[in-house]
Design a protein around this motif. Structure first.
Motif, PDB file in Angstrom:
ATOM      1  N   ALA A 160       0.739  -1.067   0.079  1.00 14.36           N
ATOM      2  CA  ALA A 160      -0.010   0.344  -0.298  1.00 14.36           C
ATOM      3  C   ALA A 160       1.202   0.893   0.185  1.00 14.36           C
ATOM      4  N   SER A 161       0.590   2.413  -0.973  1.00 12.64           N
ATOM      5  CA  SER A 161       1.472   3.464  -0.796  1.00 12.64           C
ATOM      6  C   SER A 161       1.158   4.019   0.523  1.00 12.64           C
ATOM      7  N   PRO A 162       1.975   4.525   0.812  1.00 12.19           N
ATOM      8  CA  PRO A 162       2.139   5.829   2.118  1.00 12.19           C
ATOM      9  C   PRO A 162       1.838   7.032   2.346  1.00 12.19           C
ATOM     10  N   GLN A 163       1.235   7.387   1.205  1.00 12.02           N
ATOM     11  CA  GLN A 163       0.258   8.485   1.277  1.00 12.02           C
ATOM     12  C   GLN A 163      -0.977   8.279   0.550  1.00 12.02           C
ATOM     13  N   SER A 164      -1.701   7.299   1.573  1.00 10.70           N
ATOM     14  CA  SER A 164      -3.376   6.158   0.955  1.00 10.70           C
ATOM     15  C   SER A 164      -3.890   6.914  -0.590  1.00 10.70           C
ATOM     16  N   ALA A 165      -4.334   8.409   0.866  1.00 10.57           N
ATOM     17  CA  ALA A 165      -5.387   9.338   0.393  1.00 10.57           C
ATOM     18  C   ALA A 165      -4.994  10.365  -1.125  1.00 10.57           C
ATOM     19  N   ASN A 166      -3.535  10.202  -1.135  1.00 11.08           N
ATOM     20  CA  ASN A 166      -3.712  11.442  -1.893  1.00 11.08           C
ATOM     21  C   ASN A 166      -3.471  10.243  -3.316  1.00 11.08           C
ATOM     22  N   THR A 170      -4.931  10.736  -6.817  1.00 12.39           N
ATOM     23  CA  THR A 170      -4.172  10.798  -8.214  1.00 12.39           C
ATOM     24  C   THR A 170      -3.842   9.546  -8.833  1.00 12.39           C
ATOM     25  N   VAL A 171      -4.362   8.294  -8.524  1.00  9.59           N
ATOM     26  CA  VAL A 171      -4.596   7.372  -9.778  1.00  9.59           C
ATOM     27  C   VAL A 171      -6.475   7.409 -10.313  1.00  9.59           C
ATOM     28  N   GLY A 199       2.764  15.384  -2.143  1.00 10.44           N
ATOM     29  CA  GLY A 199       2.605  14.388  -2.234  1.00 10.44           C
ATOM     30  C   GLY A 199       4.644  14.059  -3.032  1.00 10.44           C
ATOM     31  N   ASN A 200       5.703  12.799  -2.198  1.00  5.38           N
ATOM     32  CA  ASN A 200       6.434  12.366  -3.579  1.00  5.38           C
ATOM     33  C   ASN A 200       6.003  11.112  -4.550  1.00  5.38           C
ATOM     34  N   GLY A 201       6.925  11.505  -5.093  1.00 10.34           N
ATOM     35  CA  GLY A 201       6.255  10.058  -6.471  1.00 10.34           C
ATOM     36  C   GLY A 201       5.528  10.643  -7.708  1.00 10.34           C
ATOM     37  N   THR A 202       5.432   9.421  -8.246  1.00 15.01           N
ATOM     38  CA  THR A 202       4.433   9.398  -9.594  1.00 15.01           C
ATOM     39  C   THR A 202       3.663   8.877 -10.050  1.00 15.01           C
ATOM     40  N   VAL A 203       2.988   8.568 -10.251  1.00 15.77           N
ATOM     41  CA  VAL A 203       2.241   7.090 -10.813  1.00 15.77           C
ATOM     42  C   VAL A 203       2.297   7.095 -12.479  1.00 15.77           C
ATOM     43  N   TYR A 204       2.221   6.133 -13.411  1.00 17.46           N
ATOM     44  CA  TYR A 204       2.385   5.321 -14.457  1.00 17.46           C
ATOM     45  C   TYR A 204       1.128   4.871 -14.440  1.00 17.46           C
ATOM     46  N   ARG A 239      -2.972  -4.487 -12.096  1.00 18.91           N
ATOM     47  CA  ARG A 239      -3.075  -4.749 -13.564  1.00 18.91           C
ATOM     48  C   ARG A 239      -4.788  -5.077 -13.717  1.00 18.91           C
ATOM     49  N   ALA A 240      -5.298  -4.174 -14.770  1.00 18.37           N
ATOM     50  CA  ALA A 240      -7.532  -4.986 -15.309  1.00 18.37           C
ATOM     51  C   ALA A 240      -7.546  -5.681 -16.145  1.00 18.37           C
ATOM     52  N   VAL A 241      -7.430  -7.289 -16.851  1.00 16.19           N
ATOM     53  CA  VAL A 241      -7.205  -7.273 -18.067  1.00 16.19           C
ATOM     54  C   VAL A 241      -9.531  -7.829 -18.390  1.00 16.19           C
ATOM     55  N   ASP A 242      -9.677  -7.744 -19.776  1.00 19.87           N
ATOM     56  CA  ASP A 242     -11.016  -7.962 -19.832  1.00 19.87           C
ATOM     57  C   ASP A 242     -10.697  -8.407 -21.317  1.00 19.87           C
ATOM     58  N   ASN A 243     -11.713  -9.097 -22.208  1.00 15.03           N
ATOM     59  CA  ASN A 243     -11.779  -9.140 -23.579  1.00 15.03           C
ATOM     60  C   ASN A 243     -12.274  -8.597 -24.279  1.00 15.03           C
ATOM     61  N   GLY A 244     -11.265  -7.432 -24.358  1.00 11.66           N
ATOM     62  CA  GLY A 244     -10.385  -6.641 -25.728  1.00 11.66           C
ATOM     63  C   GLY A 244     -10.116  -5.273 -25.324  1.00 11.66           C
ATOM     64  N   CYS A 245      -9.567  -5.084 -23.939  1.00  8.57           N
ATOM     65  CA  CYS A 245      -8.778  -4.374 -23.223  1.00  8.57           C
ATOM     66  C   CYS A 245      -7.942  -4.478 -21.990  1.00  8.57           C
ATOM     67  N   PHE A 246      -7.187  -3.061 -21.515  1.00  3.70           N
ATOM     68  CA  PHE A 246      -6.276  -3.715 -20.625  1.00  3.70           C
ATOM     69  C   PHE A 246      -5.931  -1.914 -19.713  1.00  3.70           C
ATOM     70  N   MET A 247      -6.346  -2.335 -18.721  1.00  2.00           N
ATOM     71  CA  MET A 247      -5.540  -1.548 -18.157  1.00  2.00           C
ATOM     72  C   MET A 247      -4.402  -1.541 -16.694  1.00  2.00           C
ATOM     73  N   ARG A 248      -3.496  -0.641 -16.774  1.00  2.00           N
ATOM     74  CA  ARG A 248      -2.431  -0.490 -15.639  1.00  2.00           C
ATOM     75  C   ARG A 248      -1.734   0.486 -14.819  1.00  2.00           C
ATOM     76  N   TYR A 249      -1.455   0.871 -13.544  1.00  2.22           N
ATOM     77  CA  TYR A 249      -0.827   1.563 -12.844  1.00  2.22           C
ATOM     78  C   TYR A 249       0.152   1.384 -12.298  1.00  2.22           C
ATOM     79  N   SER A 250       0.922   1.908 -12.039  1.00  5.15           N
ATOM     80  CA  SER A 250       2.052   1.435 -10.476  1.00  5.15           C
ATOM     81  C   SER A 250       2.630   3.038 -10.471  1.00  5.15           C
ATOM     82  N   SER A 251       3.402   2.919  -9.577  1.00  2.00           N
ATOM     83  CA  SER A 251       3.974   4.297  -8.594  1.00  2.00           C
ATOM     84  C   SER A 251       5.572   3.665  -9.387  1.00  2.00           C
ATOM     85  N   THR A 252       5.674   2.686 -10.083  1.00  3.52           N
ATOM     86  CA  THR A 252       7.286   2.353 -10.888  1.00  3.52           C
ATOM     87  C   THR A 252       6.864   2.382 -12.194  1.00  3.52           C
ATOM     88  N   PRO A 253       8.021   2.986 -12.546  1.00  2.00           N
ATOM     89  CA  PRO A 253       8.210   3.162 -14.230  1.00  2.00           C
ATOM     90  C   PRO A 253       8.366   1.826 -14.758  1.00  2.00           C
TER      91      PRO A 253
END
Length: 643
Positions: A160-166, A170-171, A199-204, A239-253
């Motif tokens: 879990a992110s230490p900056q949970s709310a922010n 952001t995500v 806060g610090n950090g970046t979401v990809y 990560r979320a995958v389905d028949n036909g689409c894909f979404m992903r987020y991460s705090s690391t590039p």
């Protein structure tokens, strides 16, 4: 300084320089440096339960299709490929997709890795695998429209992110922007980054759809995946995958900073001052016209108020195209004056005739008594807009005196019941039976969950499942449909028609409680009939005379001998015993009580197609009323209620 000290300093400087270079390379091109790890990150896979009848032809066609996919992906910039080989009856359709940030070399590498891993499926006529960088699928049938069938998988990180709310805010904002932008992009792909709020950090993050989808289906798919990813927050990746689409987020590039998408054109956030100037000029220029047109617009809205209200009450169908109206004379000629030679069948809901129209097309014409058609046009409009490869299409209608004639597409092989225990001499093999089960499930899933309103068929039975010239199933007889309002889980109504009580769910037969699970129950009974080749009313077996097919199947399951249910006309080498047992168990799950214990039809589709889902334990109802004989209303009026 001694020579040894110089050499030591030089070596230290060289080592430090190399470390800096490696660090810079890892920051600017993380994809290439980590491709092998990501390629081997499996998110989901399945193998088809059916085994090909002709290994030589099937494998040859499969290799041809996969080679074509690989060749397409080898072209620089190509991230989506589809191919099909249609030879010798063992056809193979294929699809492959790589994420937009992946290089050509890594895309092909991921594809090769996926194909190698899917060898575990052997001669199964279909397989699918989702990896971080790509997904690959092949089938023995055309599955390109399956993006309408939700089969999503979500994988969340453990940290879990230490900056949970922010971090969560952001995500959510970034993923919301991506799900809006991706369907509007020419390649259905968008990638972006965002600094964590306060806060610090970046979401990809990325969002992507396969190019075989329409823009609206892509949007729908991403909306679903966006909602499911919320369960991962405030986790640092998902990560979320389905028949036909894909979404992903991460705090690391996981993609390069030079690979992001400019979201501005898709979100409408252009130069604010320029927009204000343009808007001001336009508003000033059209104000006079607006005043002049106001009165006319008011009158137009008043005139359409009643019809608009009626449209909303039936599920916002004002954009639907109405069915074609045929002349009675044309239908009379097409059916040779509705002669007995052209009669295909009949029942309480009317008689069905085969006809040949002036344009040479063969159709099925259903003749039914109808006091008035004035109140039925909206219903016919809804039915005529139901388009799915496993649903019989309504082409048009004609009203003449007290009769309503419905014109449907014609199915060459008639109804399923004729092959299971009727006049047809040909015995359906295991492959054909499984495809009929699977196709029927997909058709019902579309009616229940993928059409713009929820449609309950209410009369699912083997005589209402028609077969085309390739023995693919199509659900027929929409004369008894009900539309489920959006704010309700069920309706209270009377049982309509002369439905065989063996197919009717207990809660509907006894209490008139109608929901999608009524169709699920009937589907379960149909599956037992397909597996056994016996009617649902009674089992012709010395050890179970007078017992319903459902009770007989439950007894076999309780004893662990449910394979004895399989039709003895089937060749045991055509099917795998474990797969067949699983299908019987799925059928029993569909007949469980309470209603909530039954799976939805989209869940049934997933259970039938996903070999990795093995945890199933149908529970026999302690008391059920599916054998009760009841008197039913024989009115054939179509009843609808809107969302």
């Amino acid at each position: 300084m001694s020579l040894k000290q110089v050499e030591k300093s030089w070596f230290t400087w060289l080592l430090a320089s190399l470390m800096v270079v490696v660090l810079l390379l890892s920051m600017t091109e993380p994809v290439a440096s980590q491709s092998r790890n990501r390629n081997s990150t499996l998110m989901r896979y399945y193998c088809s339960m059916y085994k090909g009848l002709s290994p030589t032809y099937f494998l040859s066609n499969l290799n041809t299709t996969l080679s074509s996919l690989r060749q397409q992906l080898s072209v620089n910039g190509v991230r989506y490929a589809d191919a099909r080989t249609l030879l010798n009856g063992e056809s193979v359709w294929g699809l492959a997709s790589c994420r937009g940030y992946v290089s050509t070399a890594n895309c092909v590498a991921c594809f090769n890795y996926a194909v190698a891993q899917l060898k575990v499926c052997g001669l199964g006529n279909g397989a699918q695998a989702y990896y971080n960088d790509c997904d690959v699928r092949y089938e023995n049938n055309n599955f390109y429209a399956d993006a309408n069938i939700r089969a999503g998988v979500v994988i969340c990180g453990n940290t879990a992110s230490p900056q949970s709310a922010n971090f969560k805010k952001t995500v959510q904002r970034l993923m919301s922007d991506l799900q809006t932008a991706a369907p509007k992009a020419s390649d259905y792909y968008a990638a972006s980054t965002r600094r964590v709020i306060n806060g610090n950090g970046t979401v990809y993050a990325i969002a992507q759809c396969n190019l075989n989808l329409s823009q609206s289906v892509c949007q729908e798919c991403l909306n679903s995946r966006y909602s499911s990813l919320d369960a991962c927050l405030p986790g640092t990746n998902g990560r979320a995958v389905d028949n036909g689409c894909f979404m992903r987020y991460s705090s690391t590039p996981f993609f390069g900073l030079n690979q992001t998408t400019d979201l501005t054109p898709f979100l409408g956030d252009g130069d604010s001052s320029k927009k204000i100037s343009i808007i001001g000029g336009v508003v000033g220029g059209v104000c006079f016209l607006l005043l002049v047109l106001a009165f006319s617009l008011w009158r137009l809205r008043s005139k359409n108020a009643i019809s608009s209200h009626q449209d909303k009450s039936t599920g916002s169908t004002e954009m639907l195209h109405g069915p074609r109206k045929y002349s009675y004379g044309d239908l009379k000629i097409a059916t040779d004056n509705f002669s007995d030679e052209h009669k295909l069948g009949g029942g309480v809901f009317g008689e069905v005739y085969k006809g040949t129209l002036k344009d040479g097309n063969t159709v099925a014409v259903k003749k039914t008594a109808m006091a008035s058609i004035s109140g039925k046009m909206q219903e016919l409009k809804i039915i005529s807009n139901v388009h799915h490869r496993h649903l019989v299409r309504l082409l048009g209608y004609c009203n003449k005196g007290p009769f309503l004639f419905l014109v449907h597409e014609y199915m060459d092989n008639g109804s399923l019941d004729q092959f299971l225990y009727g006049d047809k001499s040909m015995n359906l093999n295991w492959r054909q039976r499984f495809e009929i089960i699977y196709g029927t499930a997909r058709g019902l899933a579309y009616l229940h969950e993928q059409y713009h309103i929820t449609i309950i068929h209410r009369n699912i039975k083997t005589s209402n499942i028609l077969l085309d010239n390739e023995f693919q199933p199509k659900i027929a007889d929409f004369g008894m449909i009900r539309l489920l309002p959006e704010d309700k889980t069920h309706l209270s109504t009377k049982v309509a028609g002369s439905m065989n009580s063996g197919y009717v769910a207990p809660e509907y037969a006894v209490h008139g409680q109608l929901s999608e699970k009524v169709d699920t129950y009937s589907f379960g009974i149909v599956v037992l009939e397909i597996i056994s080749g016996k009617r649902c009313d009674y089992v012709i077996d010395d050890e179970a005379v007078g017992q319903s097919l459902l009770d007989y199947a439950w007894d076999l399951y309780d004893r662990g001998t449910h394979l004895n249910l399989v039709d003895r006309r089937l060749d045991p080498t055509e099917y795998a015993k474990d797969d067949t047992k699983k299908i019987i168990e799925i059928a029993l799950m569909c007949t469980q009580s309470p209603i909530s214990a039954r799976p939805t039809m989209s869940e049934v589709v997933t259970l039938l197609s996903d070999k990795s889902l093995d945890e199933m334990s149908p529970i026999r109802p302690t008391s059920h009323e599916d054998g009760i004989n009841i008197k039913v209303d024989t009115s054939s009026n179509i009843q609808l209620s809107g969302r």
